[in-house]
Design an enzyme around this catalytic site. Sequence first.
Site, PDB file in Angstrom:
ATOM      1  N   TYR A 144       0.857  -1.197   0.000  1.00 56.26           N
ATOM      2  CA  TYR A 144       0.000   0.000   0.000  1.00 56.26           C
ATOM      3  C   TYR A 144       0.888   1.240   0.000  1.00 56.26           C
ATOM      4  CZ  TYR A 144      -3.415   3.499   1.572  1.00 56.26           C
ATOM      5  OH  TYR A 144      -4.223   4.614   1.677  1.00 56.26           O
ATOM      6  N   ASP A 239       9.291   2.675   0.314  1.00 56.59           N
ATOM      7  CA  ASP A 239       8.221   3.339   1.045  1.00 56.59           C
ATOM      8  C   ASP A 239       8.293   2.847   2.494  1.00 56.59           C
ATOM      9  OD1 ASP A 239       5.956   4.311   2.198  1.00 56.59           O
ATOM     10  OD2 ASP A 239       4.560   3.547   0.685  1.00 56.59           O
ATOM     11  N   LYS A 267       3.705   8.326   9.512  1.00 54.05           N
ATOM     12  CA  LYS A 267       3.445   7.648  10.786  1.00 54.05           C
ATOM     13  C   LYS A 267       4.397   8.095  11.913  1.00 54.05           C
ATOM     14  CE  LYS A 267       0.577   4.266   8.665  1.00 54.05           C
ATOM     15  NZ  LYS A 267       0.721   3.770   7.310  1.00 54.05           N
TER      16      LYS A 267
HETATM   17  C1  LIG Z   1       0.151   4.415   5.954  1.00 52.45           C
HETATM   18  C2  LIG Z   1       0.935   4.250   4.704  1.00 52.45           C
HETATM   19  C3  LIG Z   1       0.846   5.147   3.632  1.00 52.45           C
HETATM   20  C4  LIG Z   1      -0.137   6.289   3.612  1.00 52.45           C
HETATM   21  O1  LIG Z   1       0.081   7.202   4.642  1.00 52.45           O
HETATM   22  P1  LIG Z   1      -1.104   8.208   5.073  1.00 52.45           P
HETATM   23  O2  LIG Z   1      -0.474   9.065   6.112  1.00 52.45           O
HETATM   24  O3  LIG Z   1      -2.223   7.353   5.564  1.00 52.45           O
HETATM   25  O4  LIG Z   1      -1.475   8.979   3.853  1.00 52.45           O
HETATM   26  C5  LIG Z   1       1.694   4.971   2.553  1.00 52.45           C
HETATM   27  N1  LIG Z   1       2.580   3.967   2.515  1.00 52.45           N
HETATM   28  C6  LIG Z   1       2.687   3.083   3.524  1.00 52.45           C
HETATM   29  C7  LIG Z   1       3.708   1.991   3.447  1.00 52.45           C
HETATM   30  C8  LIG Z   1       1.860   3.190   4.641  1.00 52.45           C
HETATM   31  O5  LIG Z   1       1.954   2.280   5.622  1.00 52.45           O
END
Ligand SMILES: *Cc1c(COP(=O)(O)O)cnc(C)c1O
Length: 430
Positions: A144, A239, A267
């Site tokens: 994601y 990511d 996060k």
């Molecule tokens: C949570 C997450 C996102 C998106 O971050 P948001 O702050 O919810 O927009 C993108 N990449 C990864 C790997 C994530 O865990």
Amino acid sequence: MNRDKSIALFDKAKQYFPGGVNSPVRAFKSVGGNPLFIEKGDGSHIWDADGNEFIDYCCSWGPLILGHNNPNVRKAVEEALSYGTSFGAPTRKENELAGLILNNHRFIEKIRFVSSGTEAVMSAVRLARGYTKKDKVIKFEGCYHGHFDSMLVKAGSGLATFGTSSSEGVPASQISDTIVLPLNNLAAVEEAFRQFKDQIACILIEPVPANNGLLIQDSEFLLGLRDICSTNKSLLIFDEVISGFRIGFEGAAGYYDIQPDIMTYGKIIGGGLPVGAYASSKEIMSCISPEGGVYQAGTLSGNPIAMAAGKAQLEQCLKEGFYQSLQVRTRQLADNINWHCQEKNYEARVLTIGSIFWLTFSKDGKIQSADQIDGDSMSKFTNFYNGLLENGVYLGPSGYEVGFVSEAHSNEDIEKTISTINTALDKVFA
Ligand SMILES: *Cc1c(COP(=O)(O)O)cnc(C)c1O
């Protein structure tokens, strides 16, 4: 368990918000029932509107690595607040957080703060395209990367390399440059590079895929991606919105000792406030506006309150032994549940890396791609989940979500959780 107040609040919320929520998983759809409305959190515990108390392993989906309401983070926020909330001009606090990160991270030289993980990844992909002057992006099924159009793609059927959109409202033209491949399969990546020679701007991956179960990759696979990118003059984007500052201060890059070209954060970096970031070498970052031609901006980027929270949190992550201690407690949790499952011959296992854990209703200790997850087994999760809630343990409300251990989780919390989870499993398999 009395849930009257949460139910009344959800009824009200349904009049205000689509599905009653401001982010879909919160609606508890996949575990049935009604979401709990949270009133407060302190340390490892949260309390709902009806006064029920839980040991929390959702931790706001990962940001709260120190637990709730950490005194140092709170103090930093309160202090920053007394100077005003936002200026739209540079502040000292941006330098302080950036300095703390860059001085303790061998894999990045320059950083740009944004306000969410989605924004960070979206900007990183634009940067990769701007830098390489190529358009196509490889992503992996089961990772994601936030909710921007070109990443809302799932694998197509059969061997089709191009996926189909996983959301309505995304035009085909927006995903026509996104190539979706299976995880942990280098041959598929090599084939895509043959097929789209000189067109691939970047490979984008969660190096520790933790948004669709926990799909821990072989380090050979990640190293292979590094090689393929270098050979083909494409960029490797890690990511690290979940894994950054979680698997260690240097995240998965440090854990696997792999130098990506661009890394994204979110996060944990904001200490519970909305912060995202992308970071890279000086050379690649020089493409970003106003130094270079890749545009990216944000009204609230580098917000001083959020910067102060992030700094207060990350300072504590740098304490000697911080990550080891989290890992020990996470292992203890996982091992004790796995021993129980083995002894009783249950089809369930806890997989972990660092302080991330995931319970899967499978005996397979090695699940590395999205298609290895048995969707039917999720029906067991619903019973399991409600058994945990009744006994004071809160996880993210879906069987595809991982849990997080924070610094605030005590040995007593871990022991209580082991017995609660083992009892809930006994009921599921009775
Ligand atoms: C949570 C997450 C996102 C998106 O971050 P948001 O702050 O919810 O927009 C993108 N990449 C990864 C790997 C994530 O865990």
